[in-house]
Motif scaffolding. Structure first.
Motif, mmCIF file in Angstrom:
data_model
loop_
_atom_site.group_PDB
_atom_site.id
_atom_site.type_symbol
_atom_site.label_atom_id
_atom_site.label_comp_id
_atom_site.label_asym_id
_atom_site.label_seq_id
_atom_site.Cartn_x
_atom_site.Cartn_y
_atom_site.Cartn_z
ATOM 1 N N HIS A 138 14.124 -67.831 -7.988
ATOM 2 C CA HIS A 138 15.255 -67.465 -8.846
ATOM 3 C C HIS A 138 16.484 -68.301 -8.480
ATOM 4 N N LEU B 276 20.299 -67.432 -9.270
ATOM 5 C CA LEU B 276 21.070 -66.410 -8.557
ATOM 6 C C LEU B 276 22.049 -67.022 -7.562
ATOM 7 N N SER C 88 21.754 -56.916 -5.292
ATOM 8 C CA SER C 88 21.650 -57.257 -6.717
ATOM 9 C C SER C 88 20.228 -57.118 -7.245
ATOM 10 N N ASP C 89 19.232 -57.412 -6.418
ATOM 11 C CA ASP C 89 17.831 -57.330 -6.855
ATOM 12 C C ASP C 89 16.956 -56.914 -5.685
ATOM 13 N N MET D 94 13.183 -57.886 -5.522
ATOM 14 C CA MET D 94 12.838 -59.252 -5.150
ATOM 15 C C MET D 94 12.633 -59.372 -3.643
#
Length: 512
Positions: free
Chosen positions: A239, A242, A300-301, A304
């Motif tokens: 990702h 990001l 945030s994630d 992940m």
């Protein structure tokens, strides 16, 4: 519990020790890796660092300075392993495991390379595994008595402490194992909690407060946070959107962005931190900023980061390796002849006598037998059975669960507490797919197989007996319908009672 047979325990120990002694002579002074060289180099050259295990480093230093070699350490490992396997086998038999099969399994285990070759390897994971096996033995003794005794509590406290001293993540294993035991036992819970808390806290206190007072430097920040750095690499590869330009500049100060991308394989962090273009000095200097970036990604994630940890912790939960992914295959042994083939000249602080890290078999005949035997078992088709601890962790849970049911003894579940502790700790924080990280579940699981089969037999016999004792159904008698004009016998009614009209022939079911 049956009659004690101390000669069986002695015979088991001597046979296991003899077989492990053959492995020791075949691979003297022991198998080793790059980590093995690092264990000793800093203690001789200085300064001492706490990146690995200060206790194990001290044992290597003592052997090197007093004997001029390292064979004393590996021989001590074989003796301790023989004692631990014998103790667990005897404890399981006291608990109710079939005696002869359990004894035979314990005697045959050192013939297998995961036990034999591992026991003579210069890794801190070997004494760590020995302690875990002994903990399972103590828990089996507690289960046999159905009570936590003072000697058992002391044994657990000492062994839990050694777990933390031999591996940096040992305190996580202790924490999970103690919580599991607290859910099982009914007595001495407070003392068990205190013993576990002390065992988990002591290594942290020693590393951060005590050892520095004696010139032993605390572990580097990169060593402590390296799995977080690995998570950043995985996130950057999968990702990249990001990451801001500021994030990329921070990462580039430690290693080229191409290194972060190439090191972003989720199964291992080795392609990231163990490459020349990754600067440990810069990573240490920017550790707090990198950790801040990791926390932002986690917030945030979180999925992940969790996925990255599950992937890297596959050695703990996945019974088969992923031979198609970078780093997805199980690492067993590197099998190199000397230290220079691992680290190269001038790659670590050199010291006189580094030649001790070279293979010098005491018996060429034993080496000719053991080396191809070890090599053959490294074939991929045997990996799931011999080298992956996840399978044997599940076997352990099944064994203790069925045994607790068959013996009507909840304390049996405690035998699997250290397995659960190691599996969950490694699942949460580990760096690569190394067999050694899950060695103890393999050894414990194999020794639990006779208990598993014995429990299945007990439950089957109990089921047959219950069926045999079940009463046969009694056929119902046909009802006799009498004419409404029939009258009860004189003895069945009062002489003053007039004849009943439409009286039912089943007592108690008259008209309401």
């Amino acid at each position: 519990m049956g009659k004690r047979r101390p000669w069986v325990a002695l015979a088991t120990f001597l046979i296991v020790q003899a077989v492990l002694g053959c492995w020791w002579a075949a691979f003297y002074p022991g198998l080793f890796s790059r980590d093995s060289v690092l264990y000793l180099s800093h203690t001789v050259v200085g300064p001492w660092v706490g990146d690995h295990s200060v206790l194990y480093d001290s044992l290597l230093w003592l052997s090197f300075t007093k004997t001029g070699d390292l064979g004393a350490v590996t021989f001590a490992q074989t003796t301790a392993m023989a004692a631990a396997l014998t103790y667990l086998a005897q404890s399981l038999k006291a608990l109710g495991a079939p005696r002869l099969p359990t004894t035979l399994v314990a005697m045959l285990m050192p013939l297998a390379p995961p036990v034999g070759a591992f026991s003579v390897t210069l890794w801190k994971d070997v004494p760590f595994t020995i302690c875990a096996i002994a903990i399972a033995g103590v828990c089996a003794r507690i289960a046999a008595r159905r009570a936590v005794t003072v000697p058992g509590l002391v044994g657990l406290g000492v062994l839990f402490t050694l777990l933390g001293l031999f591996r940096a993540n040992g305190f996580l294993v202790v924490g999970v194992a103690v919580v599991a035991l607290l859910l099982i036992v009914k007595t001495m819970r407070v003392r068990l909690l205190l013993a576990g808390t002390f065992a988990a806290a002591l290594p942290l206190v020693l590393t951060n407060l005590v050892f520095p007072q004696f010139g032993i430097v605390a572990p580097s920040k990169t060593y402590v946070y390296h799995t977080a750095f690995g998570d950043i690499a995985v996130a950057y590869r999968d990702h990249p959107q990001l990451f801001t330009e500021q994030d990329k500049a921070l990462m580039a100060s430690v290693a080229p962005l191409t290194r972060w991308w190439e090191g972003g394989t989720c199964y291992t962090i080795n392609p990231l931190i163990w490459r020349r273009d990754f600067s440990w000095q810069q990573a240490d200097a920017h550790a707090s900023q990198l950790l801040g970036l990791w926390k932002r990604l986690l917030t945030s994630d979180p999925g992940m980061i969790v996925d990255a940890r599950l992937c890297r912790g596959a050695i703990a939960w996945r019974p088969v390796q992923d031979d198609l992914a970078i780093g997805g295959m199980t690492y067993r042994f590197s099998r190199r002849p000397n230290a220079d083939t691992y680290v190269g000249p001038n790659k670590v602080p050199d010291f006189p006598g580094r030649w001790v890290y070279s293979l010098r078999p005491l018996s060429s005949e034993l080496n000719r037998v053991a080396d191809p035997w070890l090599t053959d078992t490294l074939a991929p088709q045997y990996d799931w059975l011999l080298w992956r601890g996840a399978l044997w962790a599940y076997v352990s849970y099944l064994a203790v669960g069925l045994a607790a049911w068959a013996l009507r003894n909840r304390y049996v579940l405690g035998v699997g507490a250290v397995v659960a502790g190691q599996q969950l700790a490694i699942l949460a924080n580990i760096s690569a797919q190394d067999f050694r990280y899950m060695a103890s579940p393999i050894f414990i699981g194999v020794l639990l197989v006779p208990l598993l089969l014995g429990s299945v037999g007990r439950l089957a016999v109990a089921s047959v007996r219950r069926v045999g004792r079940a009463p046969l159904p009694v056929p119902a008698e046909p009802e006799t319908v009498e004419s409404s004009t029939s009258e009860p016998a004189p003895s069945e009614r009062s002489s003053s009672e007039p004849p009943a009209q439409d009286e039912p022939d089943v007592p108690g079911h008259g008209p309401g």
